[in-house]
Enzyme design. Structure first.
Site, PDB file in Angstrom:
ATOM      1  N   ASP A 143       0.192  -9.626  -2.999  1.00 33.43           N
ATOM      2  CA  ASP A 143      -1.177 -10.134  -2.972  1.00 33.43           C
ATOM      3  C   ASP A 143      -1.674 -10.038  -4.406  1.00 33.43           C
ATOM      4  OD1 ASP A 143      -3.908 -10.400  -2.918  1.00 33.43           O
ATOM      5  OD2 ASP A 143      -4.219  -9.095  -1.189  1.00 33.43           O
ATOM      6  N   TYR A 171      -5.818   4.253  -1.136  1.00 36.39           N
ATOM      7  CA  TYR A 171      -5.817   3.005  -0.401  1.00 36.39           C
ATOM      8  C   TYR A 171      -5.900   1.817  -1.354  1.00 36.39           C
ATOM      9  CZ  TYR A 171      -6.829  -0.865   2.515  1.00 36.39           C
ATOM     10  OH  TYR A 171      -6.745  -2.094   3.108  1.00 36.39           O
ATOM     11  N   LYS A 175      -3.289  -3.142   2.621  1.00 32.66           N
ATOM     12  CA  LYS A 175      -2.146  -2.939   3.500  1.00 32.66           C
ATOM     13  C   LYS A 175      -0.915  -3.622   2.922  1.00 32.66           C
ATOM     14  CE  LYS A 175      -3.225  -0.170   6.739  1.00 32.66           C
ATOM     15  NZ  LYS A 175      -2.551   1.129   6.812  1.00 32.66           N
TER      16      LYS A 175
END
Ligand code: F6R
Ligand code: MG
Ligand code: MG
Length: 364
Positions: free
Chosen positions: A11, A228, A231
């Site tokens: 991404d 984080y 995902k």
């Protein structure tokens, strides 16, 4: 003919927000891989996207973990990141955890699934790509494809599949691996892969030939970055037909919109919805999580395809069910089990809140 199929994804910026990919980014990737094909590094390639994830599908003869192939992917991601920056796309360069390439993209942010094999007379391949979920999302479908006769009737009635398959399972926390043989060890196997946040099926092998049948990306982005960072949005390559499950047996597990980790802020459980590529734009609460399937026949390494395998009304009911489950899960708002358990929140806000409350927490 000995072929390596490499699927490398990242991404590198979303359009709009994290919901989809900008065409200019895909064009840039196309340019890079076209050049590599002209120069003879690649036999063939296909550039696609699932949601905000850029997917590079490449065939070549340089084997797995090849530095030139990984460098090509890395350079492609870097120049696509520049395009993303120039358009001020959201999260430009999101999965690029380091800027110094050191021979292999593993551990640097991008997801990788590669397999080397001798191309069969007819080599049928399905490549699954997901957005808004994590690496363990393939556990349930791979189990159904390669170990469940209620899904794959070939395990019962096809002589060349009757010996079963072996599953290589990775412990993504402790960096260990173990192989289970199905059918005789399925109960042991399920103890592990039923916990997909920790144990992920890395590969599946045909028995007794040990031919590679499936391989997945098992990189856990948050574990690499220590915080984080989105995902994993994993990929999975499956060989089909002959000694492997038929195309219909490979796709069938996705008629059940299983609950996976991911969705909004990577912090929720939600149903995995099988969609056509054009519909892989997770917008509702940034989901529900999506999976696409690109089907190819290989011809001396040439990618004949793709066929957009979930672009079929046969999956309408799965999509409908996914929407119903999404609606039901959403009604839990910030409560578990819609929100991920506390343990997984430790990468997000929990530590800060705990720090703020230090001193106010007293013994019972
Ligand atoms: C989930 C995802 C999104 C973002 C959310 C916040 O994997 O990518 O749900 O977590 O849109 O994004 P930022 O922090 O980039 O504003
Ligand atoms: Mg994103
Ligand atoms: Mg994504």
């Amino acid at each position: 003919m000995d072929i390596t199929l490499s699927v490398i994804k990242a991404d590198i910026g979303g359009y709009v927000g994290h919901s989809s990919s900008h065409p200019a980014v895909l064009e840039k990737a196309q340019e890079h891989l076209e050049r590599a094909q002209r120069e003879g590094l690649l036999i063939d390639f296909h550039v696609t996207r699932c949601g905000d994830d850029l997917e590079l599908i490449m065939t070549h003869q340089h084997g797995e973990d090849n530095e030139k192939i990984h460098k090509l992917a890395w350079d492609t991601f870097m120049s696509c990141t520049e395009v993303a920056r120039s358009l001020k796309l959201h999260g430009a360069g999101q999965d690029i955890l380091s800027t110094a390439f050191s021979g292999n993209v593993k551990g640097m942010g991008p997801g990788v699934a590669e397999m080397q094999f001798v191309e069969r007379e007819a080599e049928t391949i399905i490549i699954f790509m997901a957005d808004k979920t994590s690496a363990g999302a393939w556990n349930l479908p791979l189990y159904k494809m390669f170990a469940d006769p209620f899904n794959t009737i070939g395990l019962v009635i096809a002589e060349n599949m009757h010996s079963g398959f072996s599953f290589e399972v990775h412990d993504v926390l402790e960096h260990r691996k173990v192989t289970f043989h199905a059918p005789e060890e399925i109960y042991d196997l399920l103890v592990f892969i039923g916990a997909p946040g920790r144990y992920a099926v890395k590969g599946v092998y045909h028995r007794p030939t040990n031919e590679i049948a499936a391989v997945s990306s098992t990189q856990r982005l948050s574990l690499m970055a220590g915080r984080y960072v989105g995902k994993d949005d994993p990929v999975c390559i499956v060989r089909s037909q002959g000694q492997f499950p038929a195309v219909g047996e490979v796709l069938e597990p996705f008629t059940m919109p299983q609950l996976v980790e991911g969705w909004m802020r990577g912090s929720h459980h939600g149903p995995l919805m099988p969609v056509a590529v054009r519909d892989s734009n997770p917008s509702r609460f940034e989901g529900p999580p999506r999976v696409i399937a690109a089907g190819f026949q290989l011809a001396s390494g040439k990618l004949v395809g793709p066929r957009d395998m979930f672009d079929d009304p046969g999956f309408d009911e799965a999509r409908h069910q996914a929407n119903e489950v999404a609606e039901y899960m959403r009604r839990h708002g910030p409560f578990e089990p819609h929100r991920l358990p506390l343990h997984d929140m430790e990468y997000t806000t929990m530590p800060q809140v705990m720090k703020k409350l230090e001193g106010r927490l007293t013994e019972l």
